[in-house]
Motif scaffolding. Structure first.
Motif, short mmCIF file in Angstrom:
data_model
loop_
_atom_site.label_atom_id
_atom_site.label_comp_id
_atom_site.label_asym_id
_atom_site.label_seq_id
_atom_site.Cartn_x
_atom_site.Cartn_y
_atom_site.Cartn_z
N LYS A 81 0.85 -1.19 0.00
CA LYS A 81 0.00 0.00 0.00
C LYS A 81 0.88 1.23 0.00
O LYS A 81 1.87 1.31 0.72
N GLN A 82 0.53 2.23 -0.80
CA GLN A 82 1.38 3.40 -0.93
C GLN A 82 1.35 4.26 0.32
O GLN A 82 0.33 4.38 0.99
N ASN A 98 7.09 2.31 -6.34
CA ASN A 98 7.51 1.03 -5.80
C ASN A 98 8.99 0.86 -6.05
O ASN A 98 9.43 0.70 -7.21
N LEU A 99 9.81 0.90 -5.01
CA LEU A 99 11.25 0.72 -5.16
C LEU A 99 11.57 -0.70 -5.58
O LEU A 99 12.48 -0.93 -6.39
N THR A 100 10.84 -1.66 -5.01
CA THR A 100 10.93 -3.06 -5.42
C THR A 100 9.51 -3.61 -5.43
O THR A 100 8.54 -2.89 -5.19
N LYS A 101 9.38 -4.88 -5.71
CA LYS A 101 8.07 -5.52 -5.71
C LYS A 101 7.40 -5.42 -4.34
O LYS A 101 6.18 -5.30 -4.24
N ASP A 102 8.21 -5.44 -3.28
CA ASP A 102 7.67 -5.47 -1.92
C ASP A 102 7.82 -4.16 -1.17
O ASP A 102 7.35 -4.05 -0.04
N LEU A 103 8.48 -3.16 -1.76
CA LEU A 103 8.80 -1.96 -1.02
C LEU A 103 8.29 -0.72 -1.75
O LEU A 103 8.60 -0.50 -2.92
N GLY A 104 7.47 0.08 -1.05
CA GLY A 104 6.91 1.28 -1.63
C GLY A 104 7.42 2.53 -0.93
O GLY A 104 7.71 2.52 0.28
N LEU A 105 7.55 3.62 -1.68
CA LEU A 105 8.04 4.90 -1.17
C LEU A 105 6.99 5.97 -1.38
O LEU A 105 6.35 6.03 -2.44
N GLY A 106 6.79 6.82 -0.39
CA GLY A 106 5.88 7.95 -0.51
C GLY A 106 6.52 9.22 0.04
O GLY A 106 7.21 9.18 1.07
N VAL A 107 6.33 10.34 -0.66
CA VAL A 107 6.88 11.63 -0.24
C VAL A 107 5.78 12.69 -0.39
O VAL A 107 5.04 12.68 -1.38
N GLY A 108 5.65 13.57 0.59
CA GLY A 108 4.69 14.65 0.52
C GLY A 108 5.28 15.96 1.00
O GLY A 108 6.01 15.99 2.00
N ILE A 109 5.02 17.06 0.27
CA ILE A 109 5.48 18.39 0.63
C ILE A 109 4.31 19.35 0.52
O ILE A 109 3.55 19.29 -0.45
N LYS A 110 4.13 20.24 1.52
CA LYS A 110 3.01 21.18 1.50
C LYS A 110 3.46 22.55 1.99
O LYS A 110 4.25 22.66 2.93
N HIS A 111 2.96 23.57 1.31
CA HIS A 111 3.14 24.95 1.76
C HIS A 111 1.82 25.68 1.58
O HIS A 111 1.17 25.58 0.55
N PHE A 112 1.41 26.41 2.61
CA PHE A 112 0.15 27.15 2.58
C PHE A 112 0.34 28.40 3.41
O PHE A 112 0.77 28.31 4.56
#
Length: 576
Positions: free
Chosen positions: A50-51, A115-129
């Motif tokens: 899951k991401q 997905n970095l690999t079949k089993d490994l997922g990466l997520g990144v989030g950046i916010k400015h308000f």
């Protein structure tokens, strides 16, 4: 400063509303707006992680208006994402949003999943308000919110998913809280007596989530959390939490497709305030246990459990035993549901929770455990001819150590010995609240949908004359019209009334007359109308625009913290 947008920025990631605070497992399974039970929600493929960061679709509609029992009005179009073309939310690897407004500007949001690999997922989030600097609609003010998240998920291990993330939050709010027409101040006095406040939060989370539920097997879940929240004067709080739960599913009787479930949820929490002098105080430890048994069939759902909570603050000990009971009865082929439940227990109040509700705190009262002595929820939900979803509910809460906000009675700038303007402190009271709720969605035709909600709250404090700043009545109306596949219009109307504030009647220079005298002021009712439009250019790009507060109502969310008038906001979204 547009305080409405301060609270909006604080609650961008929040979705809890007074119209949706019933047990999530209670559901109406109508074809118009179907929902699923919690047990079905966690069934997922263990082969694909899951991401970490939720990836929205580029199509947008107006943000659903969620009313909480605190005064939070969330309705800015570009901060919600809705899939109009039936694609999965995680179809894109990257999502970018940017917008500008006459008063609220700019907003920037970037999300990435891979997905970095079949089993490994990466997520990144950046916010400015943030706001345009130097808003002088009422007094010089401004705010800024920044956030960064990075997370990993792994499905390497059978039947469970590992997830972890670290995050950083930076929020700045310029105190003002004074009418310069009535009390003129020089620019130097504004900087000195209406100071900026900055909050920073550094945190991390690790979790183990079951990806399947099988009869005859025990499932496990685990959560580890840590965060440190501190302000510009180095007052802060360390929070750590450990949660563990297990459940066993078995067909002891009845329909084989609806097994029974027995289990227990455990949690251990720690909170400790740190003052700018360098020493810590207000150490709080809370142990919560919640054994339960669940069963369901085609026409009913039943949850039987109890909560045993044990808390320690310094030398004081708190013991709490409360029911955890809920159930639903489905009739007319699941088109009509009757539900009811009893609950209660201890809740740890935290520094981060308080500043989300009120960022203008000037004094820190030792944090206690909020004790829900008795909570009741009951009502009926129905789907009429697959056109109308209707929810009628009643809620009762008897709460000990319920926090209320009043003016800080002696908050002084030490360099000038003058009072800081309109900062708040927190007091505790025992409250009883009865709420009546009506929430309905009507699909007038395929292209037109109306959402209407109303809440009546009768909150009675034991000591205070009123439950300060809590509305007696809340209402919403949202209309959404899809002109065609690419163009959508929306209208949102908000109402809140019956809010009271405690106000010092000696004015801002009362320090020479200490102790000050206080009056009760009924705040102006909220009437807020907004119009918006969204245009879906293609699968990767959409643009939006919104006119907010068309009635130009300068109502106040806190006393002497009014909202600004009419404003325009526009921007674009890209998925790639």
């Amino acid at each position: 400063m547009h305080v409405k947008h301060i609270l909006l920025a604080l609650s961008i990631t929040l979705s809890m509303g007074a119209f949706a605070q019933h047990n999530e497992e209670v559901t109406i399974e109508g074809t118009y707006r179907p929902k699923v039970n919690k047990v079905n929600k966690i069934l997922m493929s263990p082969e694909t992680p899951k991401q970490s960061i939720e990836m929205p679709n580029a199509a947008v509609k107006v943000l659903d208006v969620d009313h909480r029992f605190r005064l939070h009005l969330d309705k800015l179009t570009p901060l919600n994402y809705n899939n109009r073309k039936g694609q999965g939310d995680n179809a894109a690897k990257n999502f970018l949003m940017a917008g500008l407004g006459t008063r609220v500007s700019p907003v920037f949001l970037y999300k990435h999943n891979s997905n970095l690999t079949k089993d490994l997922g990466l997520g990144v989030g950046i916010k400015h308000f943030s706001s345009w600097l130097g808003i002088k609609d009422y007094a010089p003010s401004g705010f800024m919110n920044n956030a960064f998240d990075i997370g990993l998920t792994s499905s390497k291990y059978k039947n469970v998913q590992l997830e972890g993330n670290v995050y950083y939050r930076n929020d700045m709010y310029h105190y003002y809280g004074v009418n310069l027409t009535e009390h003129p101040l020089t620019e130097q006095e504004i900087e000195q007596l209406c100071p900026r406040q900055t909050y920073n939060t550094i945190g991390a989370h690790f979790g183990v989530v079951p990806t399947s539920i099988r009869v005859g097997e025990v499932t496990h879940k685990l959560d580890l959390d840590y965060r440190y929240t501190f302000n510009s004067t180095s007052n802060g709080e360390h929070y750590a939490g450990l949660g563990y739960g297990f459940a066993y599913n078995q067909n002891w009787w009845g329909n084989k497709s609806h097994p029974q479930r027995i289990g227990m949820d455990l949690s251990l929490q720690y909170g400790g305030l740190v003052l700018h002098e360098g020493f810590s105080l207000n150490h709080r430890i809370l142990l919560k246990t919640n054994p339960f048994f669940e069963m369901k069939d085609e026409f009913y759902r039943l949850h039987l459990g109890f909560r045993f909570d044990f808390g320690i603050i310094g030398e004081d000990k708190y013991l709490c035993f409360r029911p955890d009971l809920s159930g639903s009865l489905f009739v007319l082929n699941k088109k009509l549901e009757f539900y009811a439940g009893l609950n209660g227990g201890l809740k740890m109040l935290t520094f981060s929770q308080i500043i989300e509700e009120n960022p203008f705190m000037g004094h820190w009262t030792p944090l206690l455990f909020q004790n829900v002595k008795l909570g009741f929820d009951g009502g009926v939900r129905t789907n009429i001819m697959e056109v109308v979803d209707l929810h009628l509910g009643v809620r009762y809460r008897r709460v000990e150590n319920d926090p209320l906000y009043i003016p800080h009675d002696y908050n002084i700038d030490h360099s000038s010995s003058k009072p800081l303007f309109n900062t708040f402190m927190m007091v505790y009271d025992e409250t009883q609240t009865v709420s009546l709720l009506v929430d309905t969605r009507v699909k007038l035709r395929n292209s037109l949908t109306a959402d209407l909600g109303f809440v009546y709250n009768n909150c009675s404090p034991t000591v205070a004359e009123y439950a300060w700043y809590r509305p007696t009545t809340e209402g919403k109306l949202k209309l959404t019209y899809d002109a065609n596949e690419n163009l959508a219009f929306n209208m949102t109307f908000l109402y809140q009334g019956g809010r009271y504030a405690m106000v010092c009647n000696d004015g801002p220079f009362w320090v020479a007359k200490y102790p000050p005298r206080y009056d009760v002021v009924k705040l102006k009712d909220v009437f807020d109308l907004g119009l918006g439009a969204d245009y879906h250019v293609n699968e990767q790009l959409s643009v939006f625009a919104r006119l907010d507060n068309l009635l130009n109502q300068k109502y106040q969310l806190f006393y002497d913290y009014p909202v600004t008038g009419i404003e325009f906001f526009a921007g674009l979204k890209m998925s790639f």
